[in-house]
Design an enzyme around this catalytic site. Structure first.
Site, short mmCIF file in Angstrom:
data_model
loop_
_atom_site.label_atom_id
_atom_site.label_comp_id
_atom_site.label_asym_id
_atom_site.label_seq_id
_atom_site.Cartn_x
_atom_site.Cartn_y
_atom_site.Cartn_z
N HIS A 95 29.42 39.86 35.82
CA HIS A 95 30.11 40.21 37.06
C HIS A 95 29.10 40.30 38.19
O HIS A 95 27.94 40.68 37.96
CB HIS A 95 30.79 41.59 36.94
N TYR A 116 38.18 47.43 38.53
CA TYR A 116 38.87 46.20 38.92
C TYR A 116 40.20 46.49 39.62
O TYR A 116 41.12 45.67 39.56
CB TYR A 116 39.08 45.31 37.70
N GLU A 169 30.63 49.50 44.47
CA GLU A 169 30.49 49.30 43.02
C GLU A 169 29.23 49.98 42.48
O GLU A 169 29.24 50.49 41.36
CB GLU A 169 30.46 47.80 42.70
N LYS A 202 28.83 41.34 30.70
CA LYS A 202 30.14 41.71 30.15
C LYS A 202 30.15 41.69 28.62
O LYS A 202 29.24 41.13 27.99
CB LYS A 202 31.20 40.75 30.71
P1 ATP Z 1 33.75 39.15 38.89
O1 ATP Z 1 34.50 39.99 39.89
O2 ATP Z 1 33.90 39.61 37.45
O3 ATP Z 1 32.32 38.96 39.28
P2 ATP Z 1 34.71 36.80 40.20
O4 ATP Z 1 34.47 37.57 41.45
O5 ATP Z 1 34.02 35.48 40.04
O6 ATP Z 1 34.35 37.67 38.92
P3 ATP Z 1 37.46 37.54 40.33
O7 ATP Z 1 38.52 36.70 40.96
O8 ATP Z 1 36.99 38.75 41.03
O9 ATP Z 1 36.25 36.57 39.96
O10 ATP Z 1 38.02 37.94 38.89
C1 ATP Z 1 37.52 39.05 38.19
C2 ATP Z 1 37.45 38.74 36.72
O11 ATP Z 1 38.77 38.62 36.18
C3 ATP Z 1 36.81 37.39 36.37
O12 ATP Z 1 35.42 37.44 36.33
C4 ATP Z 1 37.40 37.11 35.00
O13 ATP Z 1 36.73 37.85 33.98
C5 ATP Z 1 38.81 37.62 35.16
N1 ATP Z 1 39.73 36.57 35.62
C6 ATP Z 1 39.80 36.00 36.84
N2 ATP Z 1 40.76 35.07 36.91
C7 ATP Z 1 41.34 35.05 35.68
C8 ATP Z 1 42.39 34.30 35.10
N3 ATP Z 1 43.08 33.40 35.81
N4 ATP Z 1 42.69 34.53 33.80
C9 ATP Z 1 42.02 35.47 33.08
N5 ATP Z 1 41.00 36.21 33.57
C10 ATP Z 1 40.66 36.00 34.84
MG MG Z 2 35.20 39.51 41.78
#
Ligand code: ATP
Ligand code: MG
Length: 131
Positions: free
Chosen positions: A115, A49, A126, A9
């Site tokens: 990610h 996203y 994806e 990222k």
């Molecule tokens: P990713 O999908 O990026 O691999 P993840 O699967 O661990 O991460 P997700 O819940 O899918 O987590 O969230 C996607 C992305 O959104 C996170 O990686 C982070 O960059 C951002 N994100 C998630 N939760 C929050 C939050 N509470 N506040 C700000 N940004 C967040």
């Molecule tokens: Mg995720």
């Protein structure tokens, strides 16, 4: 399923951690099958996203993902999805297990360096989104 989608990222790209992360990936037995560096457009970040579009952090997430370049990789390994998520560590970099990529290169729950796809089905979607 042997493939997953990984993204280095903007926070990690800006810090110059791209090659260190690529090395960690290869040292852990993944093959980088395809890769490219892009600067995501707002449309791409919103589309990628889309599952988070109703979350309170969606605007912040899109702003972050479009703030600088990202490095997109198709990875190959047995059980690629879970293996890559284990190597990345917890979403919140402040809580990620020591030694994981998010602990080493990320900052917090928003700027978390990488990610990874969360299921085989999403990995397939994806990968075709970017390649
Ligand atoms: P990713 O999908 O990026 O691999 P993840 O699967 O661990 O991460 P997700 O819940 O899918 O987590 O969230 C996607 C992305 O959104 C996170 O990686 C982070 O960059 C951002 N994100 C998630 N939760 C929050 C939050 N509470 N506040 C700000 N940004 C967040
Ligand atoms: Mg995720």
């Amino acid at each position: 399923m042997k493939n997953t989608l990984a993204i280095i990222k903007p926070d990690a790209m800006q810090k110059g951690s791209k090659e260190d992360i690529r090395k960690d990936i290869m040292d852990n037995g993944f093959k980088i099958v395809e890769e490219k560096t892009i600067h995501m457009s707002e449309e791409q970040a919103q589309g990628f996203y889309d599952i988070h579009k109703d979350k309170p952090f969606f605007g912040e997430l899109v702003e972050f993902m479009t703030s600088y370049k990202s490095h997109i990789m198709k990875l190959e390994k047995e059980n690629a999805v879970s293996e890559w998520r284990n190597l990345m560590g917890a979403t919140d970099s402040t809580k990620a297990e020591p030694g994981t990529i998010r602990a080493k290169y990320g900052t917090d729950i928003s700027m978390n360096a990488t990610h990874g796809s969360d299921s085989d089905e999403n990995a397939e979607k994806e990968i075709s989104f970017f390649f």
